[in-house]
Motif scaffolding. Sequence first.
Motif, PDB file in Angstrom:
ATOM      1  N   TRP A   1     -20.625   8.591  95.608  1.00 55.96           N
ATOM      2  CA  TRP A   1     -19.576   9.660  96.421  1.00 55.96           C
ATOM      3  C   TRP A   1     -18.524   9.592  94.622  1.00 55.96           C
ATOM      4  N   ALA A   2     -18.326  10.238  93.855  1.00 59.06           N
ATOM      5  CA  ALA A   2     -17.602  10.580  92.388  1.00 59.06           C
ATOM      6  C   ALA A   2     -16.401  11.188  93.319  1.00 59.06           C
ATOM      7  N   ALA A   3     -15.384  11.317  92.665  1.00 55.67           N
ATOM      8  CA  ALA A   3     -14.150  11.579  92.594  1.00 55.67           C
ATOM      9  C   ALA A   3     -12.819  11.187  92.278  1.00 55.67           C
ATOM     10  N   ASP A   4     -11.972  11.714  91.971  1.00 57.25           N
ATOM     11  CA  ASP A   4     -10.635  11.936  91.387  1.00 57.25           C
ATOM     12  C   ASP A   4      -9.789  11.088  92.662  1.00 57.25           C
ATOM     13  N   TRP A   5      -9.559  10.140  93.040  1.00 55.73           N
ATOM     14  CA  TRP A   5      -9.506   9.506  94.060  1.00 55.73           C
ATOM     15  C   TRP A   5      -7.775   9.725  94.405  1.00 55.73           C
TER      16      TRP A   5
ATOM     17  N   ASN B   1      -9.470  14.012  98.091  1.00 50.10           N
ATOM     18  CA  ASN B   1      -9.792  13.670  98.369  1.00 50.10           C
ATOM     19  C   ASN B   1      -9.627  12.100  99.189  1.00 50.10           C
ATOM     20  N   GLN B   2      -8.501  11.877  98.785  1.00 43.09           N
ATOM     21  CA  GLN B   2      -7.589  10.845  99.265  1.00 43.09           C
ATOM     22  C   GLN B   2      -8.029  10.808 100.834  1.00 43.09           C
ATOM     23  N   ASP B   3      -7.766  12.227 101.761  1.00 41.28           N
ATOM     24  CA  ASP B   3      -7.750  12.850 103.526  1.00 41.28           C
ATOM     25  C   ASP B   3      -9.472  12.408 103.405  1.00 41.28           C
TER      26      ASP B   3
ATOM     27  N   GLY C   1     -15.262   6.505  90.757  1.00 41.10           N
ATOM     28  CA  GLY C   1     -14.293   6.759  90.380  1.00 41.10           C
ATOM     29  C   GLY C   1     -13.016   6.301  89.586  1.00 41.10           C
ATOM     30  N   PRO C   2     -11.832   6.772  88.368  1.00 39.28           N
ATOM     31  CA  PRO C   2     -11.648   5.899  87.624  1.00 39.28           C
ATOM     32  C   PRO C   2     -10.378   4.991  87.854  1.00 39.28           C
ATOM     33  N   ARG C   3     -10.205   4.618  89.487  1.00 41.51           N
ATOM     34  CA  ARG C   3      -9.344   3.718  90.479  1.00 41.51           C
ATOM     35  C   ARG C   3      -9.964   3.988  91.419  1.00 41.51           C
ATOM     36  N   ASP C   4      -9.659   2.195  91.947  1.00 40.12           N
ATOM     37  CA  ASP C   4     -10.590   1.989  92.838  1.00 40.12           C
ATOM     38  C   ASP C   4      -9.639   2.056  94.714  1.00 40.12           C
ATOM     39  N   PRO C   5     -10.538   3.224  95.581  1.00 43.34           N
ATOM     40  CA  PRO C   5      -9.409   3.606  95.905  1.00 43.34           C
ATOM     41  C   PRO C   5      -9.533   2.249  97.750  1.00 43.34           C
ATOM     42  N   LEU C   6      -9.967   1.499  97.539  1.00 41.00           N
ATOM     43  CA  LEU C   6     -10.395   1.156  99.337  1.00 41.00           C
ATOM     44  C   LEU C   6      -9.133   0.045  99.284  1.00 41.00           C
TER      45      LEU C   6
ATOM     46  N   GLY D   1     -17.193   1.261  90.317  1.00 37.17           N
ATOM     47  CA  GLY D   1     -16.054   1.647  89.410  1.00 37.17           C
ATOM     48  C   GLY D   1     -16.458   2.856  88.949  1.00 37.17           C
ATOM     49  N   PHE D   2     -15.649   3.447  87.124  1.00 36.74           N
ATOM     50  CA  PHE D   2     -15.553   4.389  86.704  1.00 36.74           C
ATOM     51  C   PHE D   2     -17.019   4.569  85.831  1.00 36.74           C
ATOM     52  N   VAL D   3     -17.884   5.766  85.486  1.00 35.69           N
ATOM     53  CA  VAL D   3     -19.377   6.000  85.217  1.00 35.69           C
ATOM     54  C   VAL D   3     -18.714   7.008  83.794  1.00 35.69           C
TER      55      VAL D   3
END
Length: 364
Positions: free
Chosen positions: A190-194, A199-201, A226-231, A245-247
């Motif tokens: 699952w790749a996204a701009d977090w 995407n956050q929802d 993604g560019p930032r860890d959303p966890l 991570g970001f690939v």
Amino acid sequence: MTTVRIFAATSYGSHTPMTGGRLRREHLLAGLAGRGHSVDRLTLDARPGPASGTRSLVAAVDLRIAGRIRRADVVLLADVFTAPLVPAVRHAGVPVLLDLCDSPYRLLAEAPRDTPARWAVQVFASAQLLAVMHGLVPMVGRLTYISELDAQVDRRTVRRLPPHSLVHNGIAAELFEVPLDVDDRGYIGWAADWDYPPNQDALRWFAREVATVLPESVLDRVRLFGPRDPLPSLGRARGRLRYAGFVPSLSTLYRGAALLIAPTLWGAGMKNKVLEPLAAGRPVLTTPAGVEGVPVHIASVVDVAEADPRTFARAMEAAVQAAPSPGQAARRRESVRPLTWPSAVEAMESALRAVAEERLDRQV
């Protein structure tokens, strides 16, 4: 099209590498320059929103910028937040095209209002759109959208909406070179701009409601990119989810995936996270919201499950258990074959030609 001088205004700031708007603007402007056109770019150093709108207002009264506008054959305003420049462009007598891409009214209509804070944000956004969409947008010569659905949503709401053209987003050429053999032991990606609210929802919903009913054997294969860890924003709800991570290379990301998911709950436009994996031949599972605005021939090769936790979880389990099919992988790739960046640039070039010709017709 003969070489033209284009003055382009974009709002940027702290965009992440996976922001769809950033990808669109960079590829389109670079492509126009690559086709021989002169592109004089004004970058409003602020994140799209009130900040970039304010920067546009300041730029609109800057005499130096007014001079740059007058030297152009056509002005390309690259998103709705640059619309405050429209009166200055009209005063200079230069034809102007506004790339709305997604429908602002579609995004507003689908945004949740489940808390007082969100309700207040949507009321404020509605007031802003009233001024921009009904006051400034009718002053431009032409609009561009990513899908016909987005254009029609705005056309039903704004009485004096200018003519529009469609300019799709492109897909990186490298994805069409990814081998079509899918590793059924690969991860569920699952790749996204977090940083993007839809995407956050979607992630909160997935973590709190879908992950809790997924078999551990399936959940343990899910990887977030993604560019930032959303966890950390999920707190205890993060459970067994993993951030990978970001690939930078999308081909590398999709090559290792057995399945890509996009559990979209709301949004506008066409979702890159749904279209790009298809170019790599990978199966994609999303919700009905994830394929809204997508052409039927593309939506037909996407797995769609209702945004119900157990329904989506069962669809994920079924998708990873299905045997990979080279024929299906090839059909996925062919469905998006026309969506290249060069063809998107050609579409934008045609739209710029149209707005310039419409101005000449009025002068005759």
